[in-house]
Design an enzyme around this catalytic site. Sequence first.
Site, PDB file in Angstrom:
ATOM      1  N   ASP A  64       0.869  -1.202   0.081  1.00 37.28           N
ATOM      2  CA  ASP A  64      -0.133   0.155  -0.103  1.00 37.28           C
ATOM      3  C   ASP A  64       0.787   1.164   0.158  1.00 37.28           C
ATOM      4  OD1 ASP A  64      -2.203  -1.437   0.117  1.00 37.28           O
ATOM      5  OD2 ASP A  64      -2.423  -1.439   2.234  1.00 37.28           O
ATOM      6  N   TYR A  92       5.933  -8.499   8.601  1.00 34.89           N
ATOM      7  CA  TYR A  92       5.747  -6.911   8.865  1.00 34.89           C
ATOM      8  C   TYR A  92       6.138  -6.563  10.216  1.00 34.89           C
ATOM      9  CZ  TYR A  92       2.738  -7.460   4.680  1.00 34.89           C
ATOM     10  OH  TYR A  92       2.235  -7.752   3.213  1.00 34.89           O
ATOM     11  N   ASP A 106      -6.773   2.588   7.351  1.00 32.32           N
ATOM     12  CA  ASP A 106      -5.293   2.704   7.545  1.00 32.32           C
ATOM     13  C   ASP A 106      -5.558   4.393   7.908  1.00 32.32           C
ATOM     14  OD1 ASP A 106      -5.256   4.043   5.087  1.00 32.32           O
ATOM     15  OD2 ASP A 106      -4.045   2.588   4.311  1.00 32.32           O
ATOM     16  N   ARG A 198      -4.145  -4.320   7.629  1.00 34.69           N
ATOM     17  CA  ARG A 198      -5.364  -3.302   7.477  1.00 34.69           C
ATOM     18  C   ARG A 198      -6.464  -3.786   8.169  1.00 34.69           C
ATOM     19  NH1 ARG A 198      -6.736  -0.328   2.610  1.00 34.69           N
ATOM     20  NH2 ARG A 198      -5.678  -2.134   1.565  1.00 34.69           N
TER      21      ARG A 198
END
Length: 329
Positions: A64, A92, A106, A198
């Site tokens: 993203d 992540y 987000d 997200r």
Amino acid sequence: MWDNNKLSKLNFSISFDYSILQLTVPMNGVLIIDKPPGLTSHDVVNRVRRILQERSVGHLGTLDPLATGVLPLVLGSLTRIAQFYTASEKSYEGVIRFGFATDTYDAQGEPTGAAQEVAFSVARVREVALRFEGVIEQMPPPFSAKKIQGVPAYKLARKQKEVVLKPVQVEIKEFEILSVAGDRAEFRARVASGTYMRSVAHEMGQQLGCGAHLDSLRRTAVAEFELAEAHTLEELQQAATAGSAEELFVHPRKLLPQFPAVTATDEAAALIRSGRAVNLLELSRARQVKVFQGQRELIAIATRVAGTLFHPKIVLAAIPEPEKAARRI
């Protein structure tokens, strides 16, 4: 006698044609970019195309615009190995902010409600986080690349059209809450392909009754590619200007570690480059292998046909044009 003007024009023509030839020589390799915030993955691909003057560039998994970190790019003939990375595991690090949700799930989205004051303990947040580990049903964000009747959901969402998505099965292999301070929780996660962090943040907010969204996200690994191997776009530009861009590429021997590697003889390599089957005695038990000519040139992914006979499923380096021409003489 040659006319001096004609000779000058001929020299220029030869020089000019040679420069074009240099620019069109394909650059084959895998490059790990540390994606900066604010750019889409496609933006990064376009920048790398311009920097390296290489048209064939693709990525191995979208990030993203908000996210940073590992974005593996495949260049030239090695774009063909992308098919082996469609289900790659990803890792992540990030921050979840509690107190309000957003329409994009987000920090780049618009709040969908008034902000609440929150004060959760680490134990409470970890308790909720445990519910997300394993194979779960997850609802993709409305602003995502998931397609609805062939149209990406984010395009419909931007036009304020109804976005009806279905839950999908994903796997979160590890999800660790590292700390909680105020309305923010730091986490580390390792997930299967197709998982949206997200959505994890959004759903945690729902379960805690306060709303939440993903405040920041940094990808630290994709398959065998890690952050330590990543380079910034600025570093790539500097290397390209110095003529050393290929020094930043991942060593081909590190690619696809699940496949054994074999170095072909010149005779076997010539057959493989023209798409013909060869015998690879020392790897007769492997189903698929990486075939190299020399230490760095990955020329094919070969599949065992029977016994010791392997057929090149994907030829990554065909016979060079000058060599083809020489064979025809």
